[in-house]
Each structure stands twice: as structure tokens, then as C-alpha cells.
Design an enzyme around this catalytic site. Structure first.
Site, PDB file in Angstrom:
ATOM      1  N   ASP A 232       0.066  10.341  -4.775  1.00  0.00           N
ATOM      2  CA  ASP A 232      -1.074   9.621  -4.179  1.00  0.00           C
ATOM      3  C   ASP A 232      -2.326  10.479  -4.365  1.00  0.00           C
ATOM      4  OD1 ASP A 232      -2.800   7.946  -2.323  1.00  0.00           O
ATOM      5  OD2 ASP A 232      -0.873   6.963  -2.032  1.00  0.00           O
ATOM      6  N   ASP A 252      -3.991  11.380  -9.816  1.00  0.00           N
ATOM      7  CA  ASP A 252      -4.597  10.081 -10.106  1.00  0.00           C
ATOM      8  C   ASP A 252      -3.701   9.371 -11.123  1.00  0.00           C
ATOM      9  OD1 ASP A 252      -6.052   7.952 -11.050  1.00  0.00           O
ATOM     10  OD2 ASP A 252      -7.935   9.080 -11.257  1.00  0.00           O
ATOM     11  N   MET A 253      -3.155   8.235 -10.715  1.00  0.00           N
ATOM     12  CA  MET A 253      -2.188   7.536 -11.588  1.00  0.00           C
ATOM     13  C   MET A 253      -2.809   7.095 -12.906  1.00  0.00           C
ATOM     14  SD  MET A 253      -1.867   3.868  -9.735  1.00  0.00           S
ATOM     15  CE  MET A 253      -3.298   3.068  -9.016  1.00  0.00           C
ATOM     16  N   LYS A 266       5.187  -0.074  -5.802  1.00  0.00           N
ATOM     17  CA  LYS A 266       5.468  -1.086  -4.775  1.00  0.00           C
ATOM     18  C   LYS A 266       4.163  -1.486  -4.093  1.00  0.00           C
ATOM     19  CE  LYS A 266       7.837  -1.339  -0.273  1.00  0.00           C
ATOM     20  NZ  LYS A 266       6.820  -0.809   0.622  1.00  0.00           N
ATOM     21  N   HIS A 270      -1.026  -5.593  -7.360  1.00  0.00           N
ATOM     22  CA  HIS A 270      -1.810  -6.775  -6.941  1.00  0.00           C
ATOM     23  C   HIS A 270      -3.247  -6.401  -6.561  1.00  0.00           C
ATOM     24  CE1 HIS A 270      -0.338  -6.303  -2.472  1.00  0.00           C
ATOM     25  NE2 HIS A 270      -1.008  -5.272  -2.907  1.00  0.00           N
TER      26      HIS A 270
HETATM   27  C1  LIG Z   1      -1.389  -0.456  -1.016  1.00  0.00           C
HETATM   28  S1  LIG Z   1      -1.110   1.232  -0.882  1.00  0.00           S
HETATM   29  C2  LIG Z   1       0.453   1.426  -1.641  1.00  0.00           C
HETATM   30  C3  LIG Z   1       1.604   1.102  -0.744  1.00  0.00           C
HETATM   31  C4  LIG Z   1       2.860   1.903  -0.966  1.00  0.00           C
HETATM   32  N1  LIG Z   1       3.272   1.868  -2.348  1.00  0.00           N
HETATM   33  C5  LIG Z   1       3.973   1.360  -0.071  1.00  0.00           C
HETATM   34  O1  LIG Z   1       4.729   0.498  -0.534  1.00  0.00           O
HETATM   35  O2  LIG Z   1       4.034   1.748   1.089  1.00  0.00           O
HETATM   36  C6  LIG Z   1      -2.148   1.871  -2.098  1.00  0.00           C
HETATM   37  C7  LIG Z   1      -2.100   3.381  -2.254  1.00  0.00           C
HETATM   38  O3  LIG Z   1      -2.605   3.688  -3.553  1.00  0.00           O
HETATM   39  C8  LIG Z   1      -3.269   4.925  -3.460  1.00  0.00           C
HETATM   40  N2  LIG Z   1      -4.127   5.069  -4.648  1.00  0.00           N
HETATM   41  C9  LIG Z   1      -5.260   4.386  -4.926  1.00  0.00           C
HETATM   42  N3  LIG Z   1      -5.754   4.773  -6.121  1.00  0.00           N
HETATM   43  C10 LIG Z   1      -4.907   5.718  -6.602  1.00  0.00           C
HETATM   44  C11 LIG Z   1      -4.877   6.494  -7.804  1.00  0.00           C
HETATM   45  N4  LIG Z   1      -5.826   6.351  -8.732  1.00  0.00           N
HETATM   46  N5  LIG Z   1      -3.858   7.367  -7.983  1.00  0.00           N
HETATM   47  C12 LIG Z   1      -2.897   7.516  -7.044  1.00  0.00           C
HETATM   48  N6  LIG Z   1      -2.867   6.808  -5.880  1.00  0.00           N
HETATM   49  C13 LIG Z   1      -3.861   5.920  -5.673  1.00  0.00           C
HETATM   50  C14 LIG Z   1      -4.011   4.792  -2.160  1.00  0.00           C
HETATM   51  O4  LIG Z   1      -4.434   6.043  -1.678  1.00  0.00           O
HETATM   52  C15 LIG Z   1      -2.949   4.132  -1.273  1.00  0.00           C
HETATM   53  O5  LIG Z   1      -2.173   5.086  -0.595  1.00  0.00           O
END
Ligand SMILES: C[S@@+](CC[C@H](N)C(=O)[O-])C[C@H]1O[C@@H](n2cnc3c(N)ncnc32)[C@H](O)[C@@H]1O
Length: 363
Positions: A232, A252-253, A266, A270
Site C-alpha cells: 500500500d 506504488d502499484m 480485491k 473499480h
Molecule cells: C479500496 S482500498 C482497497 C481495499 C483492500 N484491497 C481490501 O479489500 O480491504 C484502496 C487502497 O488502495 C491504496 N492505494 C491507492 N493508490 C495506490 C497505489 N498507487 N499503490 C498502492 N496502493 C494504493 C489506498 O491507500 C487504499 O488503501
């Protein structure tokens, strides 16, 4: 001169007119259904019924909620709407009880280990979300340069879950983050029970965008041999509890994903545009071994399906994404196109769970 339409509408019958008028009332007033639900949560009705042993009369509720007795006839009308729309159950002697939906709204009760969903309802019915939806027509008319802001960003000048929202309204930002956590965390128990084949034989897994690690920890608890990374953003990982169960990676993904036999995304895709999803999945592909070596990406997200009894819910979730984010909900054709463009060779919908699908995508 405009071409004359060949589809001339026949004048509705009296029965059709009466029905159409009632349907218009229903469509125009349907916002009162979520407002009644919001009111029920704010008054604490599900929690009061639960504390009353799961069933309560109107007078029990007026007393327990410390409402002025003069409000009893009005509360009765609210309870009637809540019962008719499936939020509560009621019987012929005026006893109201919880149904699974309202059980999810009881304060402090963990359902399958998951927190109450009250924050989600309060978030989705907040004035920020209502005002963003009311800005839709203006947003459609504007020819705005890319990247296209969502109506939420356009109306409020702030982006959900980002610093700008915290600056605009710290209290609402806190509620929205609680809502997101409640939404995201609910359901992993069902996935583990219904789809254990997903994780059987897996040696390592990266939960991409795994937040505070709640989901990854549930997986490791059920499958202790799996070495699990949680990727994350640094601001999230810095606050994550480091109890040694999972390995947190700040990153950063879009740049790099920690390698593992399987990568899980997961409830992530979306939120993103098609191009972003292709980039994210291409990074996932770089992080896994070949299909023969067990490499796969696990995608858990909505699969919009017009034959599903949840189709209308899926469409509402799609328009909610359009109003508040730059993402969308996708059907199987959309997913197929994205997987192929990201360089994958094949995929399988392992299981549909309610409105969502659990998919395996192969390199
Ligand atoms: C909707 S939540 C994901 C829910 C999680 N997968 C679950 O099922 O509980 C989105 C997450 O993506 C992370 N995020 C957003 N941009 C990101 C990036 N570029 N690289 C890694 N993580 C990222 C946010 O910090 C957040 O924790």
C-alpha cells in the site's frame, strides 16, 4: 425540418396514465428510502431493537431512544416505510424486528468478524454525495480537459480519500474512511469459505492495495503456510500494525509490485479507469511466475450481469462510481478486454458471490 419519427407513441390509456403518474411519484421520492435508513441509524433504531432482545414495539422504541412521546405517531410512519422497504421486519401486532440488513447496522456487533456497515450508509447518504449527484447534469454539459474530474471533484473541489477532502471537512473525511474500511473488510470470511481453492497450494501472495492488512491477515490465519505481502502507499503502511503476521511493503502499484506466486487485487480496480487498470494489471503480471509455476492474479470485484437479481444494485454502484470517482463497474466483456490488453492469456470466473465475482487471471 426535423425528420418525423416513425415511432409515434400511442396515447396512453387511463390505466397507463394512472400507473405512470404513480411511478413518477415513486421515482421522484425514492430518495426518501435512504433518508429513512439514515434517520434509523442516526436515531439508533437497529441497535435499540437488538438491545431489546431482537424485537421491539413502537412504545419500546420511543422509550429506549428517549424520543418525545408526541413523536410516536411519526415514528410509526417511518417504521412502516422501513418495514415495507425491507430494512426491518414487522408483524401484525406492531412488533419490529431485525433482518440481516439491519443486523449489519447494529452498533458494536461484529458480523463474521466485520464491523457495522452504518458508516457506509452515512457516507453514501451524506450531503457531499447528494450534492455531487445533484451536479450530474452540469457536469455532463461541461467539456472539461482530461483527466476528467468526477462530479464529486467538480462540485466540491476535493477528491474522496485524499488530503483535499481532509482539508475540506476533516469529520466527513474520517467518516468516509471508516465507511471504506467497513465496505472493504466485509466478506473475506465468505470468500475463504466459498473459494478456498483460490489459496490451496499457494506459497506466496501479495495483497496489492491491501490497506491495513485486515484481508491478508484473515488469509494467513486460514492458510498459515502462505507468505503474504501487503502493498500500500507509504502513508497507509506507516500506520499499519506490524505484528509479524504479514510483510508490509510501502510503494506504488503503478511502479512495482512485490513478487509472489499470486497477486490479489480485491476491490481495487473499480476505482480506476480502464487505462489505469491495464497498467496496474501489467505490473501484476511482471510480479508473478508463469502459469505452469502457479502464477495468477486474483481479481475480486463486481461483475455486472444483466441476468443477475442484483443487476439494479450493480448499476447503482456503477453510477455511484461515476459520481464520486474516475472508476466504473465492469461486465465480463469489459474484464476480458482489460485482461487481454494487460497481456494475460486467459481468465476464469471462479465464483460469483452476490454482486461480486472472484476471478483468476493467468499469464
Ligand atoms: C479500496 S482500498 C482497497 C481495499 C483492500 N484491497 C481490501 O479489500 O480491504 C484502496 C487502497 O488502495 C491504496 N492505494 C491507492 N493508490 C495506490 C497505489 N498507487 N499503490 C498502492 N496502493 C494504493 C489506498 O491507500 C487504499 O488503501
Amino acid at each position: 425540418m426535423a425528420a418525423k419519427s416513425s415511432h409515434t407513441m400511442t396515447i396512453p390509456t387511463d390505466a397507463e396514465l394512472v400507473q405512470a403518474q404513480a411511478d413518477l411519484w415513486r421515482h421522484s421520492l425514492s430518495y426518501l428510502t435512504p433518508m429513512a435508513l439514515r434517520c434509523a441509524i442516526q436515531l439508533g433504531i437497529p441497535t435499540a431493537i437488538h438491545r431489546h432482545g431482537g424485537a421491539a414495539s413502537l412504545i419500546d422504541l420511543v422509550t429506549t431512544l428517549s424520543l418525545p412521546p408526541s413523536k410516536a405517531p411519526f415514528l410509526s410512519r417511518l417504521l412502516r416505510l422501513l418495514s415495507t422497504t425491507g430494512v426491518l421486519a414487522s408483524n401484525e401486532v406492531g412488533i419490529y424486528s431485525l433482518v440481516p440488513l439491519s443486523y449489519l447496522l447494529v452498533d458494536g456487533v461484529l458480523v463474521d468478524g466485520d464491523a457495522s456497515q452504518a458508516a457506509l450508509v452515512l457516507c453514501l447518504t451524506s450531503r457531499y454525495h447528494m450534492e455531487a449527484a445533484m451536479g450530474l447534469a452540469d457536469w455532463f454539459k461541461k467539456d472539461i480537459a482530461q483527466p476528467l474530474p468526477s462530479p464529486f471533484e467538480d462540485v466540491h473541489g476535493a477528491t474522496l480519500f485524499e488530503e483535499s477532502m481532509a482539508v475540506l471537512d476533516p469529520e466527513s473525511d474520517k467518516l468516509f474512511n471508516e465507511a471504506l474500511a467497513a465496505h472493504d473488510h466485509m466478506g473475506i470470511g465468505t470468500i475463504l469459505r466459498e473459494c478456498h481453492g483460490l489459496f490451496n497450494g499457494l506459497q506466496s501472495l501479495t495483497d496489492c492495495c491491501g490497506g491495513d492488512g485486515t484481508t491478508a491477515k484473515a488469509i494467513v490465519k486460514a492458510f498459515p503456510h502462505i507468505k503474504c505481502n501487503v502493498l500500500d502507499l507509504p502513508k497507509v503502511v506507516d500506520k499499519a500494525p506490524s505484528d509479524g503476521l504479514v510483510n508490509y511493503v510501502a510503494g506504488d502499484m503503478f511502479h512495482s509490485i512485490p513478487p509472489a506466486q499470486a497477486i490479489m487485487v480485491k476491490l481495487v480496480l473499480h476505482f480506476w479507469s480502464d487505462d489505469d487498470c491495464i497498467n496496474i494489471l501489467a505490473q501484476c503480471k511482471k510480479a508473478i511466475p508463469s502459469r505452469e509455476a502457479g502464477g495468477k492474479v486474483i481479481v475480486i470485484d463486481m461483475v455486472v450481469d444483466s441476468s443477475s437479481p442484483m443487476f439494479e444494485t450493480q448499476l447503482l454502484m456503477d453510477v455511484a462510481m461515476m459520481v464520486c470517482t474516475r472508476g466504473r463497474q465492469r461486465d465480463e466483456n469489459d474484464w476480458n478486454a482489460i485482461f487481454m490488453k494487460a497481456g494475460f492469456s486467459d481468465y476464469k470466473i471462479v465464483k460469483k458471490l452476490g454482486a461480486r465475482g472472484v476471478m483468476e487471471v493467468y499469464p
